[in-house]
Design a protein around this motif. Sequence first.
Motif, PDB file in Angstrom:
ATOM      1  N   GLY B 144     -11.358  -7.437   5.072  1.00  0.00           N
ATOM      2  CA  GLY B 144     -10.308  -6.311   5.421  1.00  0.00           C
ATOM      3  C   GLY B 144      -9.019  -6.864   5.794  1.00  0.00           C
ATOM      4  N   ASP B 145      -8.241  -6.089   6.612  1.00  0.00           N
ATOM      5  CA  ASP B 145      -7.089  -6.792   7.119  1.00  0.00           C
ATOM      6  C   ASP B 145      -7.572  -7.477   8.482  1.00  0.00           C
ATOM      7  OD1 ASP B 145      -4.970  -4.109   6.428  1.00  0.00           O
ATOM      8  OD2 ASP B 145      -5.245  -5.899   5.513  1.00  0.00           O
ATOM      9  N   GLY B 146      -8.647  -7.042   8.984  1.00  0.00           N
ATOM     10  CA  GLY B 146      -9.211  -7.653  10.264  1.00  0.00           C
ATOM     11  C   GLY B 146      -9.576  -9.192  10.008  1.00  0.00           C
ATOM     12  N   ARG B 171     -13.012   1.659   1.520  1.00  0.00           N
ATOM     13  CA  ARG B 171     -12.815   1.682   2.871  1.00  0.00           C
ATOM     14  C   ARG B 171     -11.935   1.125   3.721  1.00  0.00           C
ATOM     15  NH1 ARG B 171     -15.660   5.415   1.908  1.00  0.00           N
ATOM     16  NH2 ARG B 171     -18.094   5.854   2.548  1.00  0.00           N
ATOM     17  N   SER B 172     -11.182   0.184   3.325  1.00  0.00           N
ATOM     18  CA  SER B 172     -10.324  -0.650   3.977  1.00  0.00           C
ATOM     19  C   SER B 172      -8.912  -0.709   3.439  1.00  0.00           C
ATOM     20  CB  SER B 172     -10.897  -2.091   3.746  1.00  0.00           C
ATOM     21  OG  SER B 172     -10.127  -2.834   4.809  1.00  0.00           O
ATOM     22  N   GLU B 173      -7.976  -0.690   4.207  1.00  0.00           N
ATOM     23  CA  GLU B 173      -6.478  -0.350   3.437  1.00  0.00           C
ATOM     24  C   GLU B 173      -6.302  -1.832   3.128  1.00  0.00           C
ATOM     25  OE1 GLU B 173      -5.101   2.102   3.525  1.00  0.00           O
ATOM     26  OE2 GLU B 173      -2.785   1.490   3.011  1.00  0.00           O
ATOM     27  N   GLY B 174      -6.359  -2.853   3.554  1.00  0.00           N
ATOM     28  CA  GLY B 174      -6.129  -4.016   2.934  1.00  0.00           C
ATOM     29  C   GLY B 174      -4.489  -4.390   2.747  1.00  0.00           C
ATOM     30  N   HIS B 175      -3.929  -4.150   3.525  1.00  0.00           N
ATOM     31  CA  HIS B 175      -2.418  -4.466   3.188  1.00  0.00           C
ATOM     32  C   HIS B 175      -1.982  -5.853   3.241  1.00  0.00           C
ATOM     33  CE1 HIS B 175      -0.120  -4.602   6.913  1.00  0.00           C
ATOM     34  NE2 HIS B 175      -0.759  -3.652   7.471  1.00  0.00           N
ATOM     35  N   LEU B 176      -2.706  -6.436   3.909  1.00  0.00           N
ATOM     36  CA  LEU B 176      -2.465  -7.893   4.124  1.00  0.00           C
ATOM     37  C   LEU B 176      -3.335  -8.773   2.682  1.00  0.00           C
ATOM     38  CD1 LEU B 176      -3.246  -8.580   7.985  1.00  0.00           C
ATOM     39  CD2 LEU B 176      -1.069  -8.601   6.515  1.00  0.00           C
ATOM     40  N   CYS B 177      -4.004  -7.980   1.815  1.00  0.00           N
ATOM     41  CA  CYS B 177      -4.751  -8.546   0.877  1.00  0.00           C
ATOM     42  C   CYS B 177      -4.089  -8.614  -0.444  1.00  0.00           C
ATOM     43  CB  CYS B 177      -6.247  -8.142   0.878  1.00  0.00           C
ATOM     44  SG  CYS B 177      -6.995  -8.046   2.472  1.00  0.00           S
ATOM     45  N   LEU B 178      -4.650  -9.086  -1.244  1.00  0.00           N
ATOM     46  CA  LEU B 178      -4.099  -9.057  -2.716  1.00  0.00           C
ATOM     47  C   LEU B 178      -4.178  -7.529  -3.078  1.00  0.00           C
ATOM     48  CD1 LEU B 178      -5.697 -11.998  -4.469  1.00  0.00           C
ATOM     49  CD2 LEU B 178      -3.401 -11.992  -3.549  1.00  0.00           C
ATOM     50  N   PRO B 179      -3.603  -7.207  -4.241  1.00  0.00           N
ATOM     51  CA  PRO B 179      -3.674  -6.002  -4.988  1.00  0.00           C
ATOM     52  C   PRO B 179      -5.193  -5.680  -5.022  1.00  0.00           C
ATOM     53  CG  PRO B 179      -1.665  -6.748  -5.611  1.00  0.00           C
ATOM     54  CD  PRO B 179      -2.466  -7.855  -4.794  1.00  0.00           C
ATOM     55  N   VAL B 180      -5.688  -4.550  -4.954  1.00  0.00           N
ATOM     56  CA  VAL B 180      -7.337  -4.274  -5.110  1.00  0.00           C
ATOM     57  C   VAL B 180      -7.929  -4.579  -6.446  1.00  0.00           C
ATOM     58  CG1 VAL B 180      -7.383  -2.311  -3.166  1.00  0.00           C
ATOM     59  CG2 VAL B 180      -6.948  -1.754  -5.520  1.00  0.00           C
ATOM     60  N   ARG B 181      -7.031  -4.390  -7.460  1.00  0.00           N
ATOM     61  CA  ARG B 181      -7.632  -4.827  -8.825  1.00  0.00           C
ATOM     62  C   ARG B 181      -8.268  -6.365  -8.906  1.00  0.00           C
ATOM     63  NH1 ARG B 181      -2.361  -6.662 -11.724  1.00  0.00           N
ATOM     64  NH2 ARG B 181      -3.610  -7.466 -13.355  1.00  0.00           N
ATOM     65  N   TYR B 182      -7.749  -7.148  -8.221  1.00  0.00           N
ATOM     66  CA  TYR B 182      -8.233  -8.439  -8.116  1.00  0.00           C
ATOM     67  C   TYR B 182      -9.719  -8.711  -7.296  1.00  0.00           C
ATOM     68  CZ  TYR B 182      -3.583  -9.663  -9.880  1.00  0.00           C
ATOM     69  OH  TYR B 182      -2.282  -9.751 -10.544  1.00  0.00           O
ATOM     70  N   THR B 183     -10.057  -7.614  -6.721  1.00  0.00           N
ATOM     71  CA  THR B 183     -11.193  -7.783  -6.178  1.00  0.00           C
ATOM     72  C   THR B 183     -12.339  -7.834  -7.117  1.00  0.00           C
ATOM     73  OG1 THR B 183     -10.508  -6.500  -4.077  1.00  0.00           O
ATOM     74  CG2 THR B 183     -12.891  -6.658  -4.588  1.00  0.00           C
ATOM     75  N   SER B 184     -12.226  -7.087  -8.083  1.00  0.00           N
ATOM     76  CA  SER B 184     -13.428  -7.135  -9.232  1.00  0.00           C
ATOM     77  C   SER B 184     -12.863  -8.335 -10.194  1.00  0.00           C
ATOM     78  CB  SER B 184     -13.582  -5.985  -9.654  1.00  0.00           C
ATOM     79  OG  SER B 184     -12.246  -5.024  -9.911  1.00  0.00           O
ATOM     80  N   SER B 185     -11.887  -8.479 -10.245  1.00  0.00           N
ATOM     81  CA  SER B 185     -11.277  -9.717 -11.460  1.00  0.00           C
ATOM     82  C   SER B 185     -10.589 -10.789 -10.809  1.00  0.00           C
ATOM     83  CB  SER B 185     -10.335  -9.021 -12.563  1.00  0.00           C
ATOM     84  OG  SER B 185      -9.576  -8.548 -11.726  1.00  0.00           O
ATOM     85  N   PHE B 186     -11.392 -11.437  -9.941  1.00  0.00           N
ATOM     86  CA  PHE B 186     -10.618 -12.461  -9.338  1.00  0.00           C
ATOM     87  C   PHE B 186     -10.380 -13.678 -10.108  1.00  0.00           C
ATOM     88  CE2 PHE B 186      -9.487 -14.378  -5.230  1.00  0.00           C
ATOM     89  CZ  PHE B 186      -9.800 -15.821  -5.284  1.00  0.00           C
ATOM     90  N   PRO B 187     -11.156 -14.108 -11.150  1.00  0.00           N
ATOM     91  CA  PRO B 187     -10.644 -15.004 -12.198  1.00  0.00           C
ATOM     92  C   PRO B 187      -9.131 -14.806 -12.532  1.00  0.00           C
ATOM     93  CG  PRO B 187     -12.828 -14.357 -12.512  1.00  0.00           C
ATOM     94  CD  PRO B 187     -12.262 -13.454 -11.236  1.00  0.00           C
ATOM     95  N   GLU B 188      -9.004 -13.624 -12.793  1.00  0.00           N
ATOM     96  CA  GLU B 188      -7.412 -13.349 -13.196  1.00  0.00           C
ATOM     97  C   GLU B 188      -6.540 -13.729 -12.039  1.00  0.00           C
ATOM     98  OE1 GLU B 188      -6.803  -9.109 -14.041  1.00  0.00           O
ATOM     99  OE2 GLU B 188      -4.793  -9.526 -14.296  1.00  0.00           O
ATOM    100  N   ALA B 189      -6.805 -13.487 -10.800  1.00  0.00           N
ATOM    101  CA  ALA B 189      -6.040 -13.912  -9.737  1.00  0.00           C
ATOM    102  C   ALA B 189      -5.821 -15.485  -9.581  1.00  0.00           C
ATOM    103  CB  ALA B 189      -6.411 -13.679  -8.372  1.00  0.00           C
TER     104      ALA B 189
END
Lengths: 442, 442
Positions: B144-146, B171-189
Amino acid sequence: MTYRKLFNYVCVARPAVSVLKWKDNVFLSVPLVLGVRNVFTNSSEGNAGFKPAKVAVVTKTTRCEFEQQRYRYSGLSEQDLKQLLAMKGSSYSGLLERHSIHTKNVEHIVDSLRKEGIEVRLVKRGEYNEEIVQWADAIVSAGGDGTMLLVASKVMDRFKPVVGVNTDPERSEGHLCLPVRYTSSFPEALQKLQRGEFRWQWRHRSRIYLEGTGINLTPVDLHEQQMSLEQHSKAHRISMNSSHKSGETSGPHLLPVRALNEVFIGESLSSRANYKSYKPRFTFSLHRASYYEISVDDGPWEKQKSSGVNVCTGTGSKAWSCNINKLAFQAVEDVLKMGNKLAGLNLTLDKEQIEKVTEEYNESLVFNPEEPKMLFSVREPIVNRVFSSSRQRGFTTKVCVRSRCWDACMVVDGGTSFEFNDGALATVQMNEDDALLTVVLE
Amino acid sequence: MTYRKLFNYVCVARPAVSVLKWKDNVFLSVPLVLGVRNVFTNSSEGNAGFKPAKVAVVTKTTRCEFEQQRYRYSGLSEQDLKQLLAMKGSSYSGLLERHSIHTKNVEHIVDSLRKEGIEVRLVKRGEYNEEIVQWADAIVSAGGDGTMLLVASKVMDRFKPVVGVNTDPERSEGHLCLPVRYTSSFPEALQKLQRGEFRWQWRHRSRIYLEGTGINLTPVDLHEQQMSLEQHSKAHRISMNSSHKSGETSGPHLLPVRALNEVFIGESLSSRANYKSYKPRFTFSLHRASYYEISVDDGPWEKQKSSGVNVCTGTGSKAWSCNINKLAFQAVEDVLKMGNKLAGLNLTLDKEQIEKVTEEYNESLVFNPEEPKMLFSVREPIVNRVFSSSRQRGFTTKVCVRSRCWDACMVVDGGTSFEFNDGALATVQMNEDDALLTVVLE
């Protein structure tokens, strides 16, 4: 028996039978308390006057004393200390001056009391305990608001008066103390008390019930500047070991404290024992958000994340609570400007008007210490995709908080803390019996 | 040499001479760097694409892992742990579920990278160090952001890209992270990165200079959950002893940290060594107001008392700073009502309008991470007969704070802290060199 002794006897011992001569009246007090006027009521004719025979005067530790103690351990001379403070940009002579002012004011208080034939025990804050509270007819706090909070913390009797005198008005706010003029003319205050030219004031306080598995009922004295690690870990270990053995949920336990200002619940430091080697380990949680569930006035539970929850009394509404909720001129100005713009108005707001609104808003945060209600405030609520906060602030008679924190505690009046970790449940309420008796001079 | 190797060679080693084939262009790079396009600029044609050969993936510690470690020391079995958590109202199966989600997402990231022929080193946050930063062409933060803050904390090179992936979006805000859709489609990123369909983003960070007598330059790692007392006291003792010996003012020292979110200065816990017996003693300052002097942009010094000062970057303006300054609907409603009444208006404000003003106000607290400026906020300023605060908040390029605190520290990104006691002087500023390189996917 003199009038004074009888008066004191009634105040302190509440005997089965006594004869009280009150002005021109003679009363016989019996268990059913027929005909004895409650000496602690404020009648329309004013009070009969308050003439304690024994007064404890509790004094604060000045910054000067603290620094001297601190450096004494390192074997520094007074000259060394002076130099060291100077290098840090502090003035040793300044500290001495404040110390001198405080000491003179304490002497003035003690002399004034003794001149009236009152027996005085002068105690430093470190020596103050329940025995002294029992002994005294009244307690005078000689210091600032912090000293008042300490003095109040050991008073559980709603008929034990506490009077605060601000011994350094230039440096200390002293809003729990008598008006600053009495600091240098304490005999005047004493006379008013004796003549009944005052009003009793019961400041309502909060009580806390704690329940849950593995809870630790050991209070940590935050003013114990030199509490050793071993003592703290030991207290913690005992609690953890016993919780393992029982494995049962315990509580609710009424904690041995009453909050005069507030109960604050939030993440902070804690020490935790390593079960294997008893080597203490530390989690620093200087700014970890607090995660908990809260229910106000038996309402629905809400999961929240914030910098903590503050539940204050009327007395405390002028203290930390105020600083949490207060608005700066800047913020009020921005809100009013945005509000105007949105409403399509073209109002120019002058500085004076904005200041008035700011003042009115900030004053609305304060309420009467004699009101049997509390104000809860959520400090810096975190509102995002995951958490929400329906009400940031509100009056209440009961607050329940369930900890979901890793390392949290409940801090009472900034002076005593209790562990409040995951699963513990705290209930904060008011009870008439818990009120603190103080005086308001006219 | 393949295109990729050349590209990497240019990125990583910045050789004296190299040949770079870029689309249809061929460049010769010489020390004066004639003709080599800066690979980290965002040109109007888009980027050439980013194809790191070596990527370090740094993972967070899940709550589940933490609890398991915690109870392992006490010899509890998994069944015991489950029961204990249940009694506290926590769900062990819930923790396992979150852990499983995180772990799957990490595997997905690692697999995606390896499929592209990228060499991956998977490290837990506790194993992450400077050697790994040196080795990697890019670092992925999987948490997450931490976790992003931790990853950033060891990156001092403004050309070392860091990419955050939120491994538990629920559970995590993740505003320092990539948009959440890339979490499950990292190849796209990954593809977007390779094709140059992204923008480089330099997030400005703050640096801190510390000077004064007896200052302690030893950082305390707040995430070191199990730092032993001895280590902490030892570090402190060394510093105190050396300051006694020199007796001179030292500094200014540039601290070995860069704040991605914020520098927070305030009273907190500290441990202090007893000079005679080396027995550690603790001052708990859970809520002691911080007392200090502050000067903004080389302006006049102001004595203040508050709950601390927060100096944040554009990145951090969405974090703690936001929570300090944010207004609740309730507060905005009260201010607007009072403003209306004072102006003699009879406007009825509907809920929607108040919500709009609240939103607009809160959005005004956030600014662009790419702006080389900071926002200072005084948290809960204490304004009374003794103290005042001219400006509660404002933009700045330089903040100086002199500590007048008994036990204070400076906390960087909630992760590292430095002692900041009476007399120490801290200067917080920005320098271009300190920026952190991240990516914004289109």
